[in-house]
Design a protein around this motif. Sequence first.
Motif, mmCIF file in Angstrom:
data_model
loop_
_atom_site.group_PDB
_atom_site.id
_atom_site.type_symbol
_atom_site.label_atom_id
_atom_site.label_comp_id
_atom_site.label_asym_id
_atom_site.label_seq_id
_atom_site.Cartn_x
_atom_site.Cartn_y
_atom_site.Cartn_z
ATOM 1 N N ARG A 36 37.839 18.136 43.236
ATOM 2 C CA ARG A 36 38.556 17.514 42.114
ATOM 3 C C ARG A 36 37.844 16.236 41.672
ATOM 4 N NH1 ARG A 36 39.482 15.923 38.163
ATOM 5 N NH2 ARG A 36 41.361 15.063 37.279
ATOM 6 N N LEU A 37 37.441 15.426 42.625
ATOM 7 C CA LEU A 37 36.734 14.192 42.289
ATOM 8 C C LEU A 37 35.387 14.485 41.640
ATOM 9 C CD1 LEU A 37 37.563 12.022 45.425
ATOM 10 C CD2 LEU A 37 38.474 11.766 43.105
ATOM 11 N N ALA A 38 34.688 15.495 42.152
ATOM 12 C CA ALA A 38 33.377 15.856 41.588
ATOM 13 C C ALA A 38 33.525 16.407 40.170
ATOM 14 C CB ALA A 38 32.685 16.877 42.479
ATOM 15 N N ARG A 39 34.630 17.067 39.901
ATOM 16 C CA ARG A 39 34.865 17.618 38.556
ATOM 17 C C ARG A 39 35.098 16.497 37.556
ATOM 18 N NH1 ARG A 39 39.440 19.318 35.918
ATOM 19 N NH2 ARG A 39 40.736 19.241 37.774
ATOM 20 N N GLY A 40 35.681 15.405 38.005
ATOM 21 C CA GLY A 40 35.896 14.251 37.137
ATOM 22 C C GLY A 40 36.698 14.592 35.907
ATOM 23 N N GLU A 41 36.151 14.261 34.747
ATOM 24 C CA GLU A 41 36.837 14.475 33.473
ATOM 25 C C GLU A 41 36.584 15.863 32.881
ATOM 26 O OE1 GLU A 41 39.036 12.315 32.066
ATOM 27 O OE2 GLU A 41 38.762 11.165 33.921
ATOM 28 N N ARG A 42 35.737 16.641 33.554
ATOM 29 C CA ARG A 42 35.464 17.986 33.038
ATOM 30 C C ARG A 42 36.721 18.832 33.100
ATOM 31 N NH1 ARG A 42 30.065 20.388 35.593
ATOM 32 N NH2 ARG A 42 30.525 21.982 34.061
ATOM 33 N N ALA A 43 36.912 19.662 32.125
ATOM 34 C CA ALA A 43 38.077 20.534 32.077
ATOM 35 C C ALA A 43 37.987 21.583 33.190
ATOM 36 C CB ALA A 43 38.177 21.221 30.728
ATOM 37 N N MET A 44 39.112 21.810 33.847
ATOM 38 C CA MET A 44 39.165 22.811 34.911
ATOM 39 C C MET A 44 38.727 24.174 34.377
ATOM 40 S SD MET A 44 42.369 23.907 37.330
ATOM 41 C CE MET A 44 42.518 22.295 38.057
ATOM 42 N N LEU A 45 39.172 24.519 33.186
ATOM 43 C CA LEU A 45 38.813 25.807 32.588
ATOM 44 C C LEU A 45 37.306 25.944 32.438
ATOM 45 C CD1 LEU A 45 39.604 28.477 31.230
ATOM 46 C CD2 LEU A 45 39.783 27.209 29.079
ATOM 47 N N ASP A 46 36.642 24.909 31.953
ATOM 48 C CA ASP A 46 35.187 24.966 31.764
ATOM 49 C C ASP A 46 34.450 25.157 33.084
ATOM 50 O OD1 ASP A 46 35.625 24.573 29.058
ATOM 51 O OD2 ASP A 46 35.177 22.423 29.133
ATOM 52 N N VAL A 47 34.847 24.389 34.091
ATOM 53 C CA VAL A 47 34.191 24.487 35.402
ATOM 54 C C VAL A 47 34.426 25.868 36.008
ATOM 55 C CG1 VAL A 47 34.171 23.580 37.765
ATOM 56 C CG2 VAL A 47 34.250 22.005 35.818
ATOM 57 N N ALA A 48 35.673 26.333 35.945
ATOM 58 C CA ALA A 48 36.002 27.636 36.523
ATOM 59 C C ALA A 48 35.201 28.754 35.862
ATOM 60 C CB ALA A 48 37.502 27.897 36.404
ATOM 61 N N LEU A 49 35.178 28.754 34.543
ATOM 62 C CA LEU A 49 34.458 29.814 33.838
ATOM 63 C C LEU A 49 32.966 29.770 34.118
ATOM 64 C CD1 LEU A 49 36.339 29.875 30.418
ATOM 65 C CD2 LEU A 49 36.589 31.444 32.359
ATOM 66 N N GLU A 50 32.405 28.576 34.161
ATOM 67 C CA GLU A 50 30.980 28.447 34.453
ATOM 68 C C GLU A 50 30.662 28.918 35.876
ATOM 69 O OE1 GLU A 50 27.474 25.062 34.349
ATOM 70 O OE2 GLU A 50 29.372 24.658 33.322
ATOM 71 N N ALA A 51 31.599 28.707 36.801
ATOM 72 C CA ALA A 51 31.404 29.134 38.191
ATOM 73 C C ALA A 51 31.733 30.613 38.395
ATOM 74 C CB ALA A 51 32.266 28.285 39.123
ATOM 75 N N GLY A 52 32.361 31.226 37.407
ATOM 76 C CA GLY A 52 32.707 32.642 37.535
ATOM 77 C C GLY A 52 33.956 32.881 38.355
ATOM 78 N N VAL A 53 34.842 31.893 38.394
ATOM 79 C CA VAL A 53 36.121 32.055 39.096
ATOM 80 C C VAL A 53 37.241 31.797 38.095
ATOM 81 C CG1 VAL A 53 35.162 31.337 41.322
ATOM 82 C CG2 VAL A 53 36.283 29.649 39.871
ATOM 83 N N SER A 54 38.424 32.234 38.437
ATOM 84 C CA SER A 54 39.540 31.995 37.525
ATOM 85 C C SER A 54 39.986 30.541 37.625
ATOM 86 C CB SER A 54 40.713 32.919 37.875
ATOM 87 O OG SER A 54 41.352 32.490 39.062
ATOM 88 N N PRO A 55 40.521 30.009 36.539
ATOM 89 C CA PRO A 55 41.055 28.647 36.592
ATOM 90 C C PRO A 55 42.154 28.514 37.647
ATOM 91 C CG PRO A 55 40.858 29.371 34.320
ATOM 92 C CD PRO A 55 40.566 30.561 35.194
ATOM 93 N N GLU A 56 42.925 29.574 37.837
ATOM 94 C CA GLU A 56 43.983 29.556 38.853
ATOM 95 C C GLU A 56 43.395 29.412 40.252
ATOM 96 O OE1 GLU A 56 47.894 29.732 40.427
ATOM 97 O OE2 GLU A 56 47.073 29.204 38.485
ATOM 98 N N THR A 57 42.294 30.098 40.506
ATOM 99 C CA THR A 57 41.630 29.978 41.805
ATOM 100 C C THR A 57 41.146 28.551 42.028
ATOM 101 O OG1 THR A 57 40.973 32.299 41.860
ATOM 102 C CG2 THR A 57 39.675 30.777 43.203
ATOM 103 N N LEU A 58 40.502 27.985 41.023
ATOM 104 C CA LEU A 58 40.021 26.612 41.155
ATOM 105 C C LEU A 58 41.196 25.651 41.364
ATOM 106 C CD1 LEU A 58 37.784 24.533 41.168
ATOM 107 C CD2 LEU A 58 37.838 24.543 38.655
ATOM 108 N N ARG A 59 42.270 25.850 40.630
ATOM 109 C CA ARG A 59 43.445 24.989 40.784
ATOM 110 C C ARG A 59 44.002 25.069 42.206
ATOM 111 N NH1 ARG A 59 48.628 25.239 40.957
ATOM 112 N NH2 ARG A 59 48.802 27.438 40.504
ATOM 113 N N LYS A 60 44.089 26.273 42.731
ATOM 114 C CA LYS A 60 44.617 26.445 44.085
ATOM 115 C C LYS A 60 43.710 25.808 45.134
ATOM 116 C CE LYS A 60 47.337 30.630 43.339
ATOM 117 N NZ LYS A 60 47.434 32.075 43.655
#
Length: 100
Positions: free
Chosen positions: A22-46
């Motif tokens: 979460r700290l490394a993601r900073g201000e980046r949108a969770m959706l953007d990071v998740a999609l770029e990583a190839g995981v669902s936003p729900e997975t990243l949130r969990k």
Amino acid sequence: MVRLPLTPAELERGQRLGTLLRLARGERAMLDVALEAGVSPETLRKIETGRVPTPAFPTIAAIADVLGLSLDAVWAEVRTSQDGVGPSRPRRRSHERVAS
């Protein structure tokens, strides 16, 4: 296959992992990071909230890559002596014999 309950140390390690990501993601949108990583936003949130304390290695590797984190840095950050986990060492496979 029966999955054993997680230990308090494993749960705590999952919390530390989530906080780190979460700290490394900073201000980046969770959706953007998740999609770029190839995981669902729900997975990243969990993972970030510690609800998935033991995510799969490829999942963490993909997220860490997107966030510019080395896996060594991730492991060093989430691992503590109270985990009861010592330095990484090869485990003997069940079919290998111990030399005598």
